[in-house]
Design a protein around this motif. Structure first.
Motif, PDB file in Angstrom:
ATOM      1  N   UNK A  26       1.051  -1.419  -0.315  1.00  0.00           N
ATOM      2  CA  UNK A  26      -0.475   0.173  -0.152  1.00  0.00           C
ATOM      3  C   UNK A  26       0.849   1.543   0.577  1.00  0.00           C
ATOM      4  N   UNK A  27       2.135   1.511   0.857  1.00  0.00           N
ATOM      5  CA  UNK A  27       3.040   2.290   0.825  1.00  0.00           C
ATOM      6  C   UNK A  27       3.007   2.427  -0.389  1.00  0.00           C
ATOM      7  N   UNK A  28       3.880   0.910  -1.403  1.00  0.00           N
ATOM      8  CA  UNK A  28       4.316   1.771  -2.453  1.00  0.00           C
ATOM      9  C   UNK A  28       3.508   2.192  -3.020  1.00  0.00           C
ATOM     10  N   UNK A  29       2.197   1.875  -3.280  1.00  0.00           N
ATOM     11  CA  UNK A  29       1.864   2.418  -4.320  1.00  0.00           C
ATOM     12  C   UNK A  29       1.600   3.901  -4.135  1.00  0.00           C
ATOM     13  N   UNK A  30       1.095   4.388  -2.523  1.00  0.00           N
ATOM     14  CA  UNK A  30       1.314   5.864  -2.259  1.00  0.00           C
ATOM     15  C   UNK A  30       2.330   6.917  -3.291  1.00  0.00           C
ATOM     16  N   UNK A  31       3.535   5.980  -3.298  1.00  0.00           N
ATOM     17  CA  UNK A  31       4.889   6.609  -3.843  1.00  0.00           C
ATOM     18  C   UNK A  31       4.671   6.633  -5.764  1.00  0.00           C
ATOM     19  N   UNK A  32       3.503   6.093  -5.999  1.00  0.00           N
ATOM     20  CA  UNK A  32       3.170   6.218  -8.020  1.00  0.00           C
ATOM     21  C   UNK A  32       3.103   7.614  -8.284  1.00  0.00           C
ATOM     22  N   UNK A  33       3.387   7.794  -9.015  1.00  0.00           N
ATOM     23  CA  UNK A  33       3.236   8.936 -10.150  1.00  0.00           C
ATOM     24  C   UNK A  33       2.146  10.238  -9.879  1.00  0.00           C
ATOM     25  N   UNK A  34       0.975   8.918 -10.548  1.00  0.00           N
ATOM     26  CA  UNK A  34      -0.582   8.697 -10.422  1.00  0.00           C
ATOM     27  C   UNK A  34      -0.407   9.164  -8.829  1.00  0.00           C
ATOM     28  N   UNK A  35      -0.435   9.221  -7.577  1.00  0.00           N
ATOM     29  CA  UNK A  35      -0.644   9.458  -6.196  1.00  0.00           C
ATOM     30  C   UNK A  35      -0.322  10.773  -5.773  1.00  0.00           C
ATOM     31  N   UNK A  36       1.194  10.885  -6.905  1.00  0.00           N
ATOM     32  CA  UNK A  36       1.862  12.120  -6.601  1.00  0.00           C
ATOM     33  C   UNK A  36       1.362  13.252  -7.059  1.00  0.00           C
ATOM     34  N   UNK A  37       0.391  13.243  -8.271  1.00  0.00           N
ATOM     35  CA  UNK A  37      -0.067  13.754  -9.153  1.00  0.00           C
ATOM     36  C   UNK A  37      -1.057  14.168  -8.692  1.00  0.00           C
ATOM     37  N   UNK A  38      -2.038  13.600  -7.833  1.00  0.00           N
ATOM     38  CA  UNK A  38      -3.395  13.107  -7.362  1.00  0.00           C
ATOM     39  C   UNK A  38      -3.287  14.252  -5.701  1.00  0.00           C
ATOM     40  N   UNK A  39      -2.283  13.900  -5.007  1.00  0.00           N
ATOM     41  CA  UNK A  39      -2.138  14.534  -3.841  1.00  0.00           C
ATOM     42  C   UNK A  39      -1.900  16.122  -4.293  1.00  0.00           C
ATOM     43  N   UNK A  40      -0.595  15.978  -5.136  1.00  0.00           N
ATOM     44  CA  UNK A  40      -0.825  17.976  -5.323  1.00  0.00           C
ATOM     45  C   UNK A  40      -2.136  18.394  -5.884  1.00  0.00           C
ATOM     46  N   UNK A  41      -3.113  17.664  -6.905  1.00  0.00           N
ATOM     47  CA  UNK A  41      -3.769  18.418  -7.032  1.00  0.00           C
ATOM     48  C   UNK A  41      -5.210  18.668  -6.022  1.00  0.00           C
ATOM     49  N   UNK A  42      -4.930  18.088  -4.672  1.00  0.00           N
ATOM     50  CA  UNK A  42      -6.053  17.968  -3.443  1.00  0.00           C
ATOM     51  C   UNK A  42      -5.090  19.567  -2.817  1.00  0.00           C
TER      52      UNK A  42
END
Length: 913
Positions: A489-505
């Protein structure tokens, strides 16, 4: 001639110091025939100093030099370098380049169907091969020091992009990553993510094209510049002469409808605009010394038709010396082709076109043909290539000129306009470094094409890289097996997809804060002295919501009623399509009943259109207006058959009824009670009621928007981890995971890399394929990899007996799986497609290519040689995986091994080792 000034002693000393500090780069640069550009020097210096690098530069700028320096560093340090590419053609090309430099003993090649010297210190491979190695913990990874990811912007690809992120996240931390990308507008964002997951990474962005690009439009017989000077803001100004001529011609001439079809009255002479023919375009380019050229057509059939048009016109672009050289290269490239297959492959027509100097290039070509075209074009022996957009994906085939016939392409689902990024990728092929002083991009004008639109595509510099990463079944079990649930789960949180999603928040949170402040301000003017106006406004909103809910319920009921009426339709029924482009009478050719979904009847209309309808086409139940007798077999691909059926329909004398409107239902009890409560509320008698209500309406509208934003924030945060949890729940329910660990069945799934990985695992688990022979297994397995390019008129023909039975069970397992996926809210597995089963079955039984292709055509499926080879190799790939997973001792494993040997022959085996 001006002489460049000699460096000052201080400059010479500084340069010497830099060279001394980078001995490996100095040694590498000494072996090049050109001087490194500043961006290449910066990236290579960062590599030698121990950093990872991300290089973003235009097509043709020389990004791959940085990747080649990584190879040089690895060899000098006694370590390995893997050079990954998104497509096999680019892997083959890079392999040939590196072999020419370092020799065949030093360089290897690994793709889905080719394995050459896989333990070499330098190995070129497709990105999927490296991903599979990482999950399998392959010993080939020992000693790995560098990984080059060419065309890393491919991670935005919605089908395969996740693989790039998997590799980046799973590579050992000591491996230095060299990422090469086309120009993207968020390179810094991508670089920040690489720093976060890979450590120190230098971002090098260069937007300078080494060869200037001139933009033109071909309007009739004249080629006009797209831009003419600059405006007061320093921006390129559209050529006023081009605008004037396009407006004049567009007003005077209706659009050209294409070649005249039988039965259509010819338009009056001179009343239609005809774009220049492809032969005219080529001759125009040739006379202006703008060859070699790539003409992007965006259609396989269009590419082949263009070659045919040039051949029939007698066009010749080569002399005798060039023809002799072409014959030598073609003979060398195709000597292993069986003589019996040359006719069905269209070999002689293809060869004749090459000798004349033109060819097509698309995914439907035989790989050997495609590679020959690429070599001849790079050597300047083929002057014009008519290509689909796949040619723009990294293959090194620069040209002096790129021509775009249209600004619209088919993306597999619909015809869509080119994006600025796609336009730049395509036109980026124009201008050969070290050969051309300038490159040229030409758009062929047609009525409806606005030069301003072309100028917008040519001048836009915003091409953001968007991640397409999402967890899947194979990824889930591999992650759990390697690192456990929580670490996964932590590794998936490190993906570029989650990185971009978190920035949009971050931006959404700011909007929510501003909205909350505005809501507090709206509350004051909606205050009423007679009572609680918020309660009164809430009643008004409840009434409005109830009215909308009732309307929706009526729509749902009507849709269900329409679906039931479609289920009652039978072959030969005459129905009326009530609205839309296809409105009018139609004959039902196939009821299109589906045991899982809604019916989709196949019809033909009065104007000869044939296709499938859905419930959405019928706002009210449909009733047959009559019936006509149809033959047992109806071939809607035949123009004559469509014409005869349309004529039969017109001659029935049936008239389509006019449109009717449904009456609204009676008063709802809940709605009546709400209206009574509204009238009884104290605020109902307020003289300023409507003013308060306007503020209340604004309040609730903004409140609804704010709540939606808060839901988006909640859904975006940890979104990939939640998807992973849903997949994990489904896999646990089916026995692939248990108590946070991978089961025996899960380990089978972990070694199946396919779009239908879980379905394949289920079929193996339930021994659905255990009684099948080699050819029968190949036929059934093909349904998991094959995907029809478009909807056919009916079900595919399949071999009877064991094959048909196994396909039926496979389809049942898919339906059960899809129901589970729907319940767990995860992405659905694609339905098995048996469209290639009959073809691969006959090929695996040893029949000739000519017979197999002819049988496919008679069964309603048409395959080009390239498509046939590509699908055969994909079947081989999955069969190989099944053999390795199951083992040769079990019947399925033994049959898979025999099937691989049976399929890998003739044109399918050509070019593989």
């Amino acid at each position: 001639m001006a002489v460049s000034p000699s460096p000052t002693p201080a400059e010479a000393y500084a340069a010497a110091q830099r060279r001394a500090g980078m001995p490996r780069l100095t040694d590498f640069a000494a072996g090049l025939a050109f001087e490194l550009d500043p961006f290449q020097q910066e990236a290579c210096a960062a590599l030698e100093h121990g950093h990872g690098v991300l290089v973003c530069a235009p097509t043709g700028a020389g990004k791959t030099v940085v990747g080649e320096f990584a190879v040089h560093l690895a060899l000098a340090e006694g370590r390995k370098c893997f050079y990954t590419t998104p497509i096999k053609a680019l892997s083959n090309q890079k392999y040939a380049d590196l072999v020419a430099r370092y020799g065949p003993d030093t360089v290897g090649l690994l793709t889905g169907d080719t394995s050459i010297n896989g333990n070499a210190p330098v190995v070129v491979m497709t990105t999927e091969v490296l991903r599979n190695m990482l999950y399998a913990g392959s010993s080939t990874l020992d000693g790995l020091g560098y990984v080059v990811m060419d065309e890393v912007h491919y991670l935005a690809d919605r089908f395969r992009g996740a693989v790039w992120e998997e590799v980046i996240l799973h590579l050992p931390e000591w491996v230095r990553l060299v990422s090469l990308s086309a120009t993207v507008s968020n390179a810094e964002e991508f670089g920040e993510w690489l720093v976060e997951v890979r450590g120190d990474t230098t971002v090098v962005v260069d937007e300078h094209r080494p060869v200037p690009l001139w933009q033109h439009m071909l309007l009739g017989g004249r080629m006009l510049d797209l831009f003419a000077g600059e405006d007061t803001d320093g921006l390129a100004k559209i050529n006023p002469e081009l605008l004037r001529r396009a407006d004049d011609v567009g007003r005077q001439q209706p659009a050209w409808p294409g070649p005249r079809q039988r039965g259509r009255r010819p338009a009056p002479r001179g009343s239609r605009f005809r774009p220049p023919s492809r032969v005219d375009v080529v001759q125009r380019l040739d006379s202006a010394a703008l060859l070699p050229a790539i003409v992007f057509v965006f259609s396989r059939a269009g590419c082949d038709a263009a070659v045919g048009q040039c051949a029939r016109s007698g066009l010749r672009l080569n002399g005798e010396t060039e023809v002799t050289e072409i014959r030598r290269i073609v003979d060398g490239r195709t000597r292993e082709l069986p003589d019996a297959d040359l006719g069905v492959l269209g070999y002689w027509e293809w060869r004749e076109a090459l000798e004349r100097g033109f060819a097509s290039h698309h995914a439907g070509l035989l790989p050997a043909f495609k590679e020959t075209v690429e070599e001849l074009f790079v050597r300047g022996l083929v002057k014009v290539v008519f290509a689909t957009e796949t040619l723009a994906l990294g293959i090194n085939m620069p040209a002096r000129t790129v021509v775009l016939e249209r600004l619209v392409k088919y993306n597999g689902e619909a015809h869509v306009e080119l994006t600025p990024g796609e336009y730049t990728q395509l036109t980026g092929r124009a201008g050969r470094r070290g050969i051309d002083v300038e490159g040229h991009a030409v758009v062929v004008w047609q009525p409806g094409v606005d030069p301003r639109q072309v100028a917008g595509l040519a001048s836009t510099r915003t091409y953001p890289l968007r991640s397409s990463f999402r967890p899947g079944y194979n990824m889930a079990v591999n992650l759990v097996e390697r690192v456990g649930v929580e670490a996964a789960r932590e590794l998936l949180e490190q993906s570029f997809a989650q990185f971009q999603a978190d920035r949009s928040v971050v931006g959404l949170a700011r909007r929510i804060e501003r909205n909350r402040e505005a809501l507090a301000g709206y509350a004051e003017p909606m205050t009423c002295h007679l009572g609680d106006f918020a309660g009164y406004a809430a009643l008004r909103k409840q009434i409005s919501d109830r009215e909308k809910s009732l309307a929706r319920q009526n729509n749902v009921a009507r849709r269900a009623e329409a679906a039931r009426s479609l289920e009652r339709l039978r072959k030969g029924d005459v129905i009326a399509i009530p609205a839309g482009r296809r409105s009018g009478l139609a004959i039902v050719v196939d009821p299109g009943l589906d045991p899982v979904g809604e019916p989709r009847p196949l019809v033909i209309t009065e104007d000869r259109w044939s296709g499938r309808l859905s419930v959405a086409d019928f706002p009210a139940p449909v009733e047959p207006l009559g019936r006509v007798k149809l033959p047992k077999q109806v071939d809607l691909r035949s123009p004559r058959s469509r014409r005869d059926l349309a004529s039969t329909l017109r001659n029935t004398g049936i008239v389509a009824p006019g449109r009717t409107r449904r009456s609204t239902a009676g008063e709802d009890g809940e709605l009546a009670a709400l209206r009574r409560a509204l009238r009884a509320h104290p605020c109902h008698g307020c003289t300023d009621r409507e003013n308060h209500a306007r503020w209340a309406e604004r309040y609730y509208r903004l409140l609804a928007e704010t709540e939606q934003l808060e839901q988006r924030v909640a859904a975006t945060t940890h979104s990939l981890a939640r998807q992973f949890d849903r997949i994990r729940a489904l896999l646990s329910e089916r026995g692939y995971l248990a108590a946070g660990a991978v089961t025996e069945h899960g380990r089978v799934l972990a070694r199946l890399y396919s779009e239908s990985d879980l379905l394949a695992a289920e079929c193996l688990r339930q021994d659905v394929w255990s009684a099948l022979g080699p050819a029968e297994l190949a036929a059934v397995v093909s349904a998991l990899v094959y995907e029809s390019r478009r909807d056919g008129p009916g079900e595919a023909r399949v071999p009877g007996g064991p094959v048909a039975d196994a396909l039926a069970v496979t389809a049942r397992l898919w339906a059960e799986l899809e129901e589970d996926e729907r319940r767990h809210r995860v992405e659905r597995t694609r339905e098995p497609d048996a469209g290639f089963a009959w073809t691969v079955y006959r090929w695996a039984r040893g029949e000739s290519l000519e017979k197999v292709i002819a049988a496919a055509e008679s069964a309603g499926s048409e395959f080009s040689a390239g498509d046939f080879v590509r699908w055969c190799r994909q079947v081989i790939d999955l069969l190989d995986q099944i053999r390795e997973v199951v083992g040769p001792d079990r019947p399925v494993g033994a049959a898979a091994a025999k099937a691989v040997r049976a399929i890998r022959r003739g044109v399918v085996a050509l070019g593989t080792t």
